[in-house]
Design a protein around this motif. Structure first.
Motif, PDB file in Angstrom:
ATOM      1  N   GLU A 231       0.826  -1.213   0.000  1.00 14.52           N
ATOM      2  CA  GLU A 231       0.000   0.000   0.000  1.00 14.52           C
ATOM      3  C   GLU A 231       0.862   1.266   0.000  1.00 14.52           C
ATOM      4  O   GLU A 231       0.542   2.240  -0.684  1.00 14.52           O
ATOM      5  CB  GLU A 231      -0.942   0.010   1.208  1.00 14.52           C
ATOM      6  N   GLN A 259      -4.710  -9.332   3.427  1.00 15.53           N
ATOM      7  CA  GLN A 259      -5.463  -8.176   2.954  1.00 15.53           C
ATOM      8  C   GLN A 259      -4.996  -7.793   1.563  1.00 15.53           C
ATOM      9  O   GLN A 259      -3.829  -7.965   1.226  1.00 15.53           O
ATOM     10  CB  GLN A 259      -5.246  -6.984   3.884  1.00 15.53           C
ATOM     11  N   GLY A 260      -5.898  -7.237   0.796  1.00 18.38           N
ATOM     12  CA  GLY A 260      -5.506  -6.668  -0.491  1.00 18.38           C
ATOM     13  C   GLY A 260      -5.175  -5.193  -0.317  1.00 18.38           C
ATOM     14  O   GLY A 260      -5.523  -4.594   0.708  1.00 18.38           O
ATOM     15  N   PRO A 261      -4.528  -4.610  -1.296  1.00 15.23           N
ATOM     16  CA  PRO A 261      -4.178  -3.183  -1.192  1.00 15.23           C
ATOM     17  C   PRO A 261      -5.433  -2.316  -1.352  1.00 15.23           C
ATOM     18  O   PRO A 261      -6.026  -2.253  -2.422  1.00 15.23           O
ATOM     19  CB  PRO A 261      -3.200  -2.987  -2.347  1.00 15.23           C
ATOM     20  N   ARG A 262      -5.781  -1.601  -0.269  1.00 14.53           N
ATOM     21  CA  ARG A 262      -7.016  -0.806  -0.289  1.00 14.53           C
ATOM     22  C   ARG A 262      -6.947   0.325  -1.306  1.00 14.53           C
ATOM     23  O   ARG A 262      -7.971   0.825  -1.766  1.00 14.53           O
ATOM     24  CB  ARG A 262      -7.264  -0.211   1.111  1.00 14.53           C
ATOM     25  N   ASN A 263      -5.725   0.724  -1.650  1.00 17.63           N
ATOM     26  CA  ASN A 263      -5.554   1.856  -2.567  1.00 17.63           C
ATOM     27  C   ASN A 263      -5.233   1.396  -3.990  1.00 17.63           C
ATOM     28  O   ASN A 263      -4.586   2.123  -4.731  1.00 17.63           O
ATOM     29  CB  ASN A 263      -4.456   2.773  -2.035  1.00 17.63           C
ATOM     30  N   TYR A 264      -5.720   0.205  -4.350  1.00 14.17           N
ATOM     31  CA  TYR A 264      -5.377  -0.316  -5.685  1.00 14.17           C
ATOM     32  C   TYR A 264      -5.912   0.581  -6.791  1.00 14.17           C
ATOM     33  O   TYR A 264      -5.405   0.545  -7.922  1.00 14.17           O
ATOM     34  CB  TYR A 264      -5.895  -1.755  -5.864  1.00 14.17           C
ATOM     35  N   MET A 265      -6.936   1.395  -6.488  1.00 11.42           N
ATOM     36  CA  MET A 265      -7.461   2.279  -7.538  1.00 11.42           C
ATOM     37  C   MET A 265      -6.470   3.382  -7.922  1.00 11.42           C
ATOM     38  O   MET A 265      -6.679   4.078  -8.918  1.00 11.42           O
ATOM     39  CB  MET A 265      -8.808   2.863  -7.125  1.00 11.42           C
ATOM     40  N   VAL A 268      -5.495   3.197 -11.385  1.00 12.86           N
ATOM     41  CA  VAL A 268      -6.283   3.913 -12.389  1.00 12.86           C
ATOM     42  C   VAL A 268      -5.837   5.375 -12.450  1.00 12.86           C
ATOM     43  O   VAL A 268      -5.552   5.905 -13.518  1.00 12.86           O
ATOM     44  CB  VAL A 268      -7.790   3.828 -12.075  1.00 12.86           C
TER      45      VAL A 268
ATOM     46  N   GLU B 223     -13.384  -4.345 -15.248  1.00 13.60           N
ATOM     47  CA  GLU B 223     -13.824  -4.209 -13.866  1.00 13.60           C
ATOM     48  C   GLU B 223     -14.297  -2.795 -13.542  1.00 13.60           C
ATOM     49  O   GLU B 223     -13.523  -1.851 -13.551  1.00 13.60           O
ATOM     50  CB  GLU B 223     -12.632  -4.573 -12.973  1.00 13.60           C
ATOM     51  N   GLY B 226     -15.372  -3.318  -8.047  1.00 11.48           N
ATOM     52  CA  GLY B 226     -14.569  -3.431  -6.825  1.00 11.48           C
ATOM     53  C   GLY B 226     -15.148  -4.421  -5.833  1.00 11.48           C
ATOM     54  O   GLY B 226     -16.129  -5.121  -6.112  1.00 11.48           O
ATOM     55  N   GLY B 227     -14.519  -4.474  -4.659  1.00 14.38           N
ATOM     56  CA  GLY B 227     -15.017  -5.300  -3.561  1.00 14.38           C
ATOM     57  C   GLY B 227     -15.100  -6.766  -3.904  1.00 14.38           C
ATOM     58  O   GLY B 227     -14.208  -7.334  -4.545  1.00 14.38           O
ATOM     59  N   LEU B 230     -14.747  -7.821  -7.649  1.00 14.63           N
ATOM     60  CA  LEU B 230     -13.364  -7.876  -8.137  1.00 14.63           C
ATOM     61  C   LEU B 230     -12.698  -9.178  -7.679  1.00 14.63           C
ATOM     62  O   LEU B 230     -12.055  -9.873  -8.471  1.00 14.63           O
ATOM     63  CB  LEU B 230     -12.579  -6.662  -7.618  1.00 14.63           C
ATOM     64  N   GLY B 247     -13.236   1.101 -12.903  1.00 16.37           N
ATOM     65  CA  GLY B 247     -13.872   1.762 -11.776  1.00 16.37           C
ATOM     66  C   GLY B 247     -14.008   0.842 -10.587  1.00 16.37           C
ATOM     67  O   GLY B 247     -13.592  -0.322 -10.626  1.00 16.37           O
ATOM     68  N   ALA B 248     -14.578   1.392  -9.526  1.00 13.81           N
ATOM     69  CA  ALA B 248     -14.808   0.620  -8.297  1.00 13.81           C
ATOM     70  C   ALA B 248     -16.042   1.200  -7.635  1.00 13.81           C
ATOM     71  O   ALA B 248     -16.003   1.659  -6.504  1.00 13.81           O
ATOM     72  CB  ALA B 248     -13.591   0.699  -7.382  1.00 13.81           C
ATOM     73  N   MET B 258     -12.878   1.090   2.173  1.00  9.82           N
ATOM     74  CA  MET B 258     -12.658   0.355   0.932  1.00  9.82           C
ATOM     75  C   MET B 258     -11.621  -0.757   1.149  1.00  9.82           C
ATOM     76  O   MET B 258     -10.589  -0.533   1.777  1.00  9.82           O
ATOM     77  CB  MET B 258     -12.165   1.327  -0.138  1.00  9.82           C
ATOM     78  N   GLN B 259     -11.927  -1.922   0.647  1.00  9.27           N
ATOM     79  CA  GLN B 259     -11.035  -3.063   0.781  1.00  9.27           C
ATOM     80  C   GLN B 259     -10.314  -3.320  -0.535  1.00  9.27           C
ATOM     81  O   GLN B 259     -10.869  -3.090  -1.605  1.00  9.27           O
ATOM     82  CB  GLN B 259     -11.836  -4.322   1.143  1.00  9.27           C
ATOM     83  N   GLY B 260      -9.118  -3.828  -0.436  1.00  8.34           N
ATOM     84  CA  GLY B 260      -8.424  -4.281  -1.633  1.00  8.34           C
ATOM     85  C   GLY B 260      -8.721  -5.749  -1.866  1.00  8.34           C
ATOM     86  O   GLY B 260      -9.223  -6.443  -0.974  1.00  8.34           O
ATOM     87  N   PRO B 261      -8.422  -6.226  -3.063  1.00  3.20           N
ATOM     88  CA  PRO B 261      -8.685  -7.640  -3.368  1.00  3.20           C
ATOM     89  C   PRO B 261      -7.691  -8.545  -2.634  1.00  3.20           C
ATOM     90  O   PRO B 261      -6.505  -8.519  -2.917  1.00  3.20           O
ATOM     91  CB  PRO B 261      -8.502  -7.717  -4.883  1.00  3.20           C
TER      92      PRO B 261
END
Lengths: 338, 338
Positions: A231, A259-265, A268, B223, B226-227, B230, B247-248, B258-261
């Motif tokens: 992250e 956990q996945g990266p919450r800021n993956y957006m 984009v 995609e 999100g969430g 995804l 988008g998400a 917001m969670q990451g994958p």
């Protein structure tokens, strides 16, 4: 040489961190050649790699290791008997040798070992010239595609792959920032390996430090760790950045709460890509990597570092060292003198 | 035409879902041309887009909308006065018109509007031939790079971008699976738009259904959501898959939680990439998209669908409809008759 083969077999599937008791060290009869096309190898060194934790948990790019099976490991050894014209006693080879003193391997096919490059010490053949060095080389150059002047961020920078990634990025004219745990590691990265900067994730705010050190953002992020480190890097991507997904060592012992990266957006917002790769796909291009790495090593442009655990019985502890962040450089287990 | 300009200004920064009270609808004097190089536009339709939620929260690829400023929106209108030789009263144009009846725009530069393509109804000019259709076209073809025979998975499939993505993928010879909420949407995707399958995320186990419908995995995952959606797609990637991050929408109103994958490491196991893009980067290639989309529309190979909210005062509610999953096709707000 005794007739005993010490063998580590998987007896329980690890929950969380691997324990000694997940494996049983057995004394079994030394294996013998059963037919033509086989070679018998005396194992000398085991390669200790984060991906081994994945092999214990589920089918992935390789089948999961079954209960009762020998613990799978890459390593190197010396041929002691051969029934194939391609190998002679005395040859040094590397391959999937497993946690054991001896192994019988086929001389041909996907499970066959490779001869070590001549003139390369066995330890380096498993490190800079082995899976981890190749992972660094192809992951950085083929997936990360660094350009001269780029800022390259490497997590797990004091590990076997990370140390090679940073040095190769320097050779390619990049500015290199490493992330590692503890002053000993960060001092080594900047002092010995020529990294431009190193962040101690145990003592510093990683995201804030990346921002300071890379005010125009990170062009290539070579990612070995996952979690908060991933992250932090995604927070500071430059436009059109490349995130090379190599590993996620922080999560390997606790995949359920990963956990996945919450800021993956941010991928984009910065028009960036995050891409995975597996080194086995590059085995037909090993030659080009060996040539470059050998040239750089001879010219003193790249250094290797080995962290050795002595004795086959140290294999489970050596694997744990990776996840505890104790190793500096490539973790090996030495089974016997070369 | 009255001398009043109705204008929606941002008065509080939304917490969670946007509320009517986050905006104030004011009656202000109709703006006038102040000098050469300006045009006055009577707005007819507003484009309602998920990305508008991001503009309310932070600086991204565009600066955040300031408190007191007119709510930023893409839209279309008719030129009613011009002090530039490039535009004449009566011209239909699209651009950043904002939530208001009238707007003065520069005739040149990055904030200048574009003339609508001739012969295209205003509604379609904002949908299939607008930002959302272009997003579908370049995101799918340039980032997703579908090959004939690929399986393409689209989330948010009944939205403006998703509906176009699926239809373009069909034109390119792919097998298309859409994910949308509710039977009305899924029936429309398979019945009217020719999707091969559609998954109702409100009634079905999305991951299990993807596995059933794409037993060899998903080659391209477009995609929008999100969430959990995804994650469900990442569960079933084929080798060397492309995840087009557009988008998400599920997280836009709650960026803090917001969670990451959690399964992003499947990108490694499948040697796949996840890549973001922003449509403004493709504006110099709009011509090729318009040509293809126009040809396909004339040939009956692609359909457009518009979901209209009547009246400027419906703008906040129309924006909410996106996040509530109420719209089918492109959400517009109609301000005045063309």
């Amino acid at each position: 040489m005794s007739d005993v083969n010490r063998v580590y077999r998987l007896v329980t599937r690890p929950q969380g961190m691997v324990k000694d008791s997940d494996f049983a060290l057995k004394e079994e009869p030394k294996p013998e050649l059963q037919g033509d096309g086989q070679i018998l190898v005396r194992n000398l060194y085991l390669s200790v790699d984060p991906t081994q934790r994945g092999w214990l948990e589920r089918d992935t790019y390789m089948p999961m290791i079954g209960l009762g099976e020998v613990m799978r490991a890459f390593g190197a050894g010396r041929v002691v008997a051969s029934r194939d014209p391609g190998f002679a006693p005395g040859d040094l080879v590397s391959g999937m040798v497993g946690w054991q003193d001896h192994v019988v391997l086929p001389a041909k096919g996907p499970a066959a070992p490779s001869k070590l490059p001549p003139g390369v010490p066995v330890e380096n053949a498993l490190s800079l010239f082995g899976i981890t060095g190749l992972t660094a080389y192809f992951g950085l150059l083929d997936i990360g595609r660094p350009q001269e002047g780029d800022t390259v961020l490497v997590s797990g920078a004091a590990g076997a792959t990370g140390m090679a990634v940073g040095q190769i990025a320097k050779i390619k004219g990049c500015r290199v920032i490493g992330i590692a745990g503890g002053k000993e590691k960060t001092s080594w990265l900047t002092g010995e390996l020529g990294f431009d900067a190193a962040i101690d994730y145990k003592a510093e705010d990683v995201s804030a430090r990346i921002k300071e050190l890379a005010p125009r953002g990170v062009n290539v992020f070579f990612e070995n760790v996952g979690g908060a480190i991933l992250e932090a890097g995604l927070d500071h991507l430059a436009q059109r950045a490349r995130v090379v997904l190599c590993g996620a060592i922080s999560g390997y012992n606790d995949s359920f709460s990963m956990q996945g990266p919450r800021n993956y957006m941010n991928l984009v917002l910065t028009r960036s890509r995050m891409e995975g790769f597996i080194i086995i796909d590059y085995f037909d291009r090993v030659g080009e990597a060996m040539k470059d790495l050998g040239t750089w090593l001879q010219a003193g442009k790249i250094k290797d570092r080995i962290d050795i655990a002595e004795g086959l019985d140290q294999a489970p502890a050596a694997l744990r060292r990776l996840f505890e962040g104790k190793n500096i450089g490539k973790q090996l287990v030495k089974i016997a003198d070369a």
